[in-house]
Design a protein around this motif. Structure first.
Motif, PDB file in Angstrom:
ATOM      1  N   PRO A  17       0.821  -1.216   0.000  1.00  0.00           N
ATOM      2  CA  PRO A  17       0.000   0.000   0.000  1.00  0.00           C
ATOM      3  C   PRO A  17       0.854   1.265   0.000  1.00  0.00           C
ATOM      4  CG  PRO A  17      -0.731  -1.550   1.701  1.00  0.00           C
ATOM      5  CD  PRO A  17       0.577  -2.061   1.185  1.00  0.00           C
ATOM      6  N   GLY A  18       0.524   2.192  -0.876  1.00  0.00           N
ATOM      7  CA  GLY A  18       1.194   3.483  -0.886  1.00  0.00           C
ATOM      8  C   GLY A  18       2.527   3.515  -1.599  1.00  0.00           C
ATOM      9  N   ALA A  19       3.046   2.344  -2.006  1.00  0.00           N
ATOM     10  CA  ALA A  19       4.332   2.305  -2.716  1.00  0.00           C
ATOM     11  C   ALA A  19       4.069   2.406  -4.206  1.00  0.00           C
ATOM     12  CB  ALA A  19       5.087   1.024  -2.382  1.00  0.00           C
ATOM     13  N   LEU A  20       4.546   3.465  -4.825  1.00  0.00           N
ATOM     14  CA  LEU A  20       4.284   3.715  -6.239  1.00  0.00           C
ATOM     15  C   LEU A  20       5.580   3.609  -7.026  1.00  0.00           C
ATOM     16  CD1 LEU A  20       2.431   4.671  -8.547  1.00  0.00           C
ATOM     17  CD2 LEU A  20       2.950   7.023  -7.865  1.00  0.00           C
ATOM     18  N   LEU A  21       5.548   2.806  -8.083  1.00  0.00           N
ATOM     19  CA  LEU A  21       6.654   2.718  -9.033  1.00  0.00           C
ATOM     20  C   LEU A  21       6.131   3.140 -10.393  1.00  0.00           C
ATOM     21  CD1 LEU A  21       9.546   1.862  -9.833  1.00  0.00           C
ATOM     22  CD2 LEU A  21       8.649  -0.461 -10.179  1.00  0.00           C
ATOM     23  N   LEU A  22       6.914   3.961 -11.097  1.00  0.00           N
ATOM     24  CA  LEU A  22       6.546   4.433 -12.423  1.00  0.00           C
ATOM     25  C   LEU A  22       7.650   4.085 -13.413  1.00  0.00           C
ATOM     26  CD1 LEU A  22       5.140   7.916 -11.376  1.00  0.00           C
ATOM     27  CD2 LEU A  22       3.801   5.996 -12.276  1.00  0.00           C
ATOM     28  N   PRO A  23       7.318   3.945 -14.686  1.00  0.00           N
ATOM     29  CA  PRO A  23       8.339   3.615 -15.681  1.00  0.00           C
ATOM     30  C   PRO A  23       9.496   4.613 -15.679  1.00  0.00           C
ATOM     31  CG  PRO A  23       6.140   3.390 -16.619  1.00  0.00           C
ATOM     32  CD  PRO A  23       5.957   4.023 -15.274  1.00  0.00           C
ATOM     33  N   ARG A  24      10.702   4.085 -15.773  1.00  0.00           N
ATOM     34  CA  ARG A  24      11.953   4.845 -15.823  1.00  0.00           C
ATOM     35  C   ARG A  24      12.286   5.545 -14.511  1.00  0.00           C
ATOM     36  NH1 ARG A  24       9.496   5.235 -20.664  1.00  0.00           N
ATOM     37  NH2 ARG A  24       8.350   7.088 -20.037  1.00  0.00           N
ATOM     38  N   ALA A  25      11.517   5.268 -13.454  1.00  0.00           N
ATOM     39  CA  ALA A  25      11.822   5.815 -12.131  1.00  0.00           C
ATOM     40  C   ALA A  25      12.441   4.713 -11.272  1.00  0.00           C
ATOM     41  CB  ALA A  25      10.555   6.359 -11.475  1.00  0.00           C
ATOM     42  N   ARG A  26      12.939   5.087 -10.096  1.00  0.00           N
ATOM     43  CA  ARG A  26      13.605   4.133  -9.209  1.00  0.00           C
ATOM     44  C   ARG A  26      12.901   4.113  -7.854  1.00  0.00           C
ATOM     45  NH1 ARG A  26      18.216   2.201 -11.247  1.00  0.00           N
ATOM     46  NH2 ARG A  26      19.134   3.307 -13.040  1.00  0.00           N
TER      47      ARG A  26
END
Length: 214
Positions: A17-26
């Motif tokens: 919950p609450g952990a967001l990963l986006l393309p090309r991000a770390r």
């Protein structure tokens, strides 16, 4: 760099919950539960070293832990082991996915069959936001940071590329899980920026959840 042909049909899933990963991000993660230690070690043995980050989706009146439909897969790019057997890892965002079905099996962690269709842009070069008014955005962001008593390196924020700035803030700022999901599902960088601005303005107004829904 992973291309579309290398993306697997089944991946390990890390519901957080609450952990967001986006393309090309770390995304840095601290792995310590036995099932996720096993997930990490198994992922290292695969050609792509992918782990699917996804938000849980608890549905009232329904048992079990549901999942949102859309998550983002990240490749293990760095890791270090602590003396007591925990891992500090970094995932590099690769591509969003849509959950097709959960796979029953013998692993202690969850796995899903996934679809990558519709997220081709995630595998391309950095996005730009042609309508981005950076000066106006930074004024709003400074108000938000002041209200939350947060500090920032404003020179770095001014110089950062559009995608790095918008995606980093989307991942780091303290929004509710459902708001993080909205940022994840934004179809373009400009849409994500518009969603981010709405969330920041909403927080500054001190509105209620019901107001946000309306």
């Amino acid at each position: 760099m992973i291309n579309a042909a290398e993306l697997p049909e089944t991946i390990a899933i890390f519901p957080l919950p609450g952990a967001l990963l986006l393309p090309r991000a770390r995304l840095p993660l601290h792995i310590f539960e036995p099932r996720y230690l096993q997930m990490f070690e198994d992922a290292l043995k695969t050609p792509t070293r992918l782990i699917g980050m996804i938000q849980p989706n608890e549905i009232p009146g329904r048992s079990g832990s549901g999942l949102h439909t859309i998550g983002c897969a990240g490749r293990i790019t760095q890791f270090s082991e602590t003396e007591d057997g925990r891992y500090l890892i970094t995932l590099g965002g690769v591509c969003r996915f849509r959950v097709k079905r959960e796979v029953e099996g013998f692993t202690p962690y969850r796995r899903c069959d996934v679809l990558w269709d519709g997220f081709d842009r995630d595998l391309g070069p950095d996005e730009e936001d042609q309508r981005f008014d950076r000066d106006e955005f930074l004024v709003l962001l400074e108000r938000y940071f002041d209200a939350r008593e947060l500090s920032a390196d404003w020179d770095t924020l001014r110089d950062a590329d559009d995608e790095l700035l918008i995606n980093s803030l989307s991942m780091m700022l303290d929004f509710d899980p459902e708001d993080k999901q909205a940022l994840l599902e934004a179809p373009s960088l400009s849409t994500r920026r518009e969603t981010l601005v709405t969330l920041i303005e909403y927080t500054l107004r001190g509105g209620t959840e019901s107001e946000m829904i309306q």
